[in-house]
Design a protein around this motif. Structure first.
Motif, PDB file in Angstrom:
ATOM      1  N   GLU A   1      13.264  77.218 -74.417  1.00  0.00           N
ATOM      2  CA  GLU A   1      12.247  77.752 -73.868  1.00  0.00           C
ATOM      3  C   GLU A   1      12.081  77.956 -72.551  1.00  0.00           C
ATOM      4  O   GLU A   1      11.331  79.087 -72.487  1.00  0.00           O
ATOM      5  CB  GLU A   1      11.025  77.836 -74.796  1.00  0.00           C
ATOM      6  CG  GLU A   1      11.593  78.261 -76.500  1.00  0.00           C
ATOM      7  CD  GLU A   1      10.039  77.886 -77.598  1.00  0.00           C
ATOM      8  OE1 GLU A   1       9.143  78.814 -77.314  1.00  0.00           O
ATOM      9  OE2 GLU A   1       9.364  77.340 -77.290  1.00  0.00           O
ATOM     10  N   ILE A   2      11.968  77.010 -71.921  1.00  0.00           N
ATOM     11  CA  ILE A   2      11.981  76.806 -70.199  1.00  0.00           C
ATOM     12  C   ILE A   2      13.279  77.000 -69.323  1.00  0.00           C
ATOM     13  O   ILE A   2      14.702  77.215 -69.694  1.00  0.00           O
ATOM     14  CB  ILE A   2      12.221  75.644 -69.914  1.00  0.00           C
ATOM     15  CG1 ILE A   2      10.858  74.784 -70.605  1.00  0.00           C
ATOM     16  CG2 ILE A   2      11.445  74.998 -68.666  1.00  0.00           C
ATOM     17  CD1 ILE A   2      11.141  73.199 -71.203  1.00  0.00           C
ATOM     18  N   GLY A   3      13.105  78.197 -68.549  1.00  0.00           N
ATOM     19  CA  GLY A   3      13.193  79.018 -67.092  1.00  0.00           C
ATOM     20  C   GLY A   3      12.915  78.636 -66.616  1.00  0.00           C
ATOM     21  O   GLY A   3      12.130  77.616 -66.076  1.00  0.00           O
ATOM     22  N   LYS A   4      13.401  79.409 -65.143  1.00  0.00           N
ATOM     23  CA  LYS A   4      13.057  79.761 -64.231  1.00  0.00           C
ATOM     24  C   LYS A   4      12.141  79.826 -63.290  1.00  0.00           C
ATOM     25  O   LYS A   4      12.147  81.456 -63.599  1.00  0.00           O
ATOM     26  CB  LYS A   4      14.165  78.946 -63.261  1.00  0.00           C
ATOM     27  CG  LYS A   4      15.054  77.752 -63.195  1.00  0.00           C
ATOM     28  CD  LYS A   4      16.540  78.278 -62.154  1.00  0.00           C
ATOM     29  CE  LYS A   4      17.588  76.530 -62.987  1.00  0.00           C
ATOM     30  NZ  LYS A   4      18.523  76.847 -63.639  1.00  0.00           N
ATOM     31  N   GLY A   5      11.501  79.640 -62.120  1.00  0.00           N
ATOM     32  CA  GLY A   5      10.147  80.916 -61.556  1.00  0.00           C
ATOM     33  C   GLY A   5      10.008  80.972 -59.785  1.00  0.00           C
ATOM     34  O   GLY A   5       9.848  79.281 -59.685  1.00  0.00           O
ATOM     35  N   TYR A   6       9.568  81.879 -59.577  1.00  0.00           N
ATOM     36  CA  TYR A   6       9.494  81.183 -58.143  1.00  0.00           C
ATOM     37  C   TYR A   6       7.830  81.743 -57.732  1.00  0.00           C
ATOM     38  O   TYR A   6       7.874  82.594 -58.192  1.00  0.00           O
ATOM     39  CB  TYR A   6      10.309  82.515 -57.407  1.00  0.00           C
ATOM     40  CG  TYR A   6      10.132  81.812 -55.669  1.00  0.00           C
ATOM     41  CD1 TYR A   6      10.338  81.248 -54.910  1.00  0.00           C
ATOM     42  CD2 TYR A   6       9.564  83.197 -55.427  1.00  0.00           C
ATOM     43  CE1 TYR A   6       9.611  80.672 -53.745  1.00  0.00           C
ATOM     44  CE2 TYR A   6       8.966  83.158 -53.932  1.00  0.00           C
ATOM     45  CZ  TYR A   6       8.879  81.882 -52.958  1.00  0.00           C
ATOM     46  OH  TYR A   6       8.928  81.863 -51.315  1.00  0.00           O
TER      47      TYR A   6
END
Length: 351
Positions: free
Chosen positions: A59-64
């Motif tokens: 469920e974990i992704g990347k974000g800026y």
């Protein structure tokens, strides 16, 4: 070895399919965090701040995170379609001599594996061209979300890729060199060269991680319920007061450790200081000064004794001379009296 990246080497119009694999591995012993009271494992749980619940890795992704705190999601698909020619390509941009590369720029190392039979010939062509030119290739590639700089060189029969830091990522050593003016003599440089020659070269394969071996002994001892081995007493490091003496001693010890004759190391005579030595205001006098003082006292005593003896002898001579003179005068007086008595007696007899 498992590949961590698939792509191609762009060598002009030649494309070489390759797989990227790690060239190094870590043998360091890792530790787990535990609760010191009961030895229980301490784990980190990933919790969503909005829902206040633990979530899985899927469920974990990347974000800026923007300047105002806004999170902008970035997906793997976004990264895969970056407008860069190096997204899946190691693009060679130049060939330079190996000594042009500053070791400070060296980063992670990888091996490039040919991606199948069609890649065998162009892979071999690039390898042999690098060998014959005695140069390395400078390339750009994208890995783990950012474009990187790299260097390709030949290692045995394979091509290695060394990640390089960008030039602006290497700090300048400003203000780190000693600001004190120091003069190094030719004798000191000669001794330093002698020490370097004595230490010589070493086969890097003979070096090993002694810290890891010692740590393994501690772990094994504690696992067996035994007391861990005691650490050897550390050598005392004193202050280096005489650089020449330290260099000379280092050369001797290095030669002795290699079974060589230490030989004779001659030192230059020390220059006499133009400044006068400060007077001693207290404390013990030096041995030389004490000896000189004692010698002076002995000389004074002997002179005094000699003077007394001379005076005594003179006095004795004077006394003897006076006694002799008195005796002579007495004898003369007695003789004169006897002579006068005889004359008087003779006159009486004649009358």
């Amino acid at each position: 070895m498992r590949s961590i990246w698939n792509g191609a080497i762009s060598f002009g119009l030649v494309s070489i399919p390759i797989k990227l694999v790690n060239a190094t591995e870590s043998h360091s012993i890792s530790f787990r965090q535990i609760h010191t009271e009961d030895g229980g494992r301490v784990r980190y749980r990933k919790v969503c701040e909005l829902e206040d619940r633990e979530i899985s890795q899927a469920e974990i992704g990347k974000g800026y995170e923007d300047a105002d705190g806004t999170i902008i999601p970035i997906t793997d698909e976004d990264l895969a379609h970056l407008p860069l020619p190096t997204a899946k390509t190691i693009e060679i941009v130049a060939f330079v001599p190996a000594d042009r590369i500053d070791p400070l720029q060296m980063d992670a190392s990888y091996y490039l594996q040919a991606g199948g039979a069609p890649a065998a010939k162009p892979y071999t062509l690039l390898r042999e061209a690098l060998k014959r030119s005695n140069k390395v290739a400078i390339a750009k590639y994208a890995l783990r979300g950012r474009e990187r700089l790299g260097m390709l060189r030949v290692v045995e029969d394979a091509i290695a890729l060394h990640g390089l830091l960008w030039p602006d990522e290497v700090r300048a050593p400003e203000g780190l060199a000693p600001d004190t003016k120091v003069t190094i003599s030719d004798k000191e440089l000669d001794l330093a060269d002698a020490l370097m020659d004595t230490l010589g070269e070493i086969d890097l394969d003979e070096l090993h991680d002694e810290y890891r071996e010692a740590l393994e002994e501690v772990v094994a001892a504690k696992a067996a319920g035994e007391a861990p081995p005691e650490a050897p007493e550390a050598a005392r490091s004193g202050k280096v007061l005489d650089l020449m003496a330290a260099l000379e001693k280092s050369v001797r010890e290095a030669k002795e450790s290699r079974g060589e004759e230490p030989g004779e190391v001659r030192r230059l005579p020390q220059r006499k200081s133009a400044r006068a030595a400060p007077k001693q205001t207290g404390g013990k006098k030096s041995t030389a000064a004490t000896k000189k003082t004692a010698a002076a006292k002995k000389t004074t005593a002997k002179s005094a004794q000699g003077t007394k003896k001379t005076a005594s002898a003179s006095a004795k001579k004077t006394t003897t001379a006076k006694t002799t003179t008195a005796k002579t005068a007495t004898a003369k007086t007695t003789t004169a009296k006897k002579t006068a008595a005889k004359k008087t007696a003779a006159r009486k007899r004649t009358a």
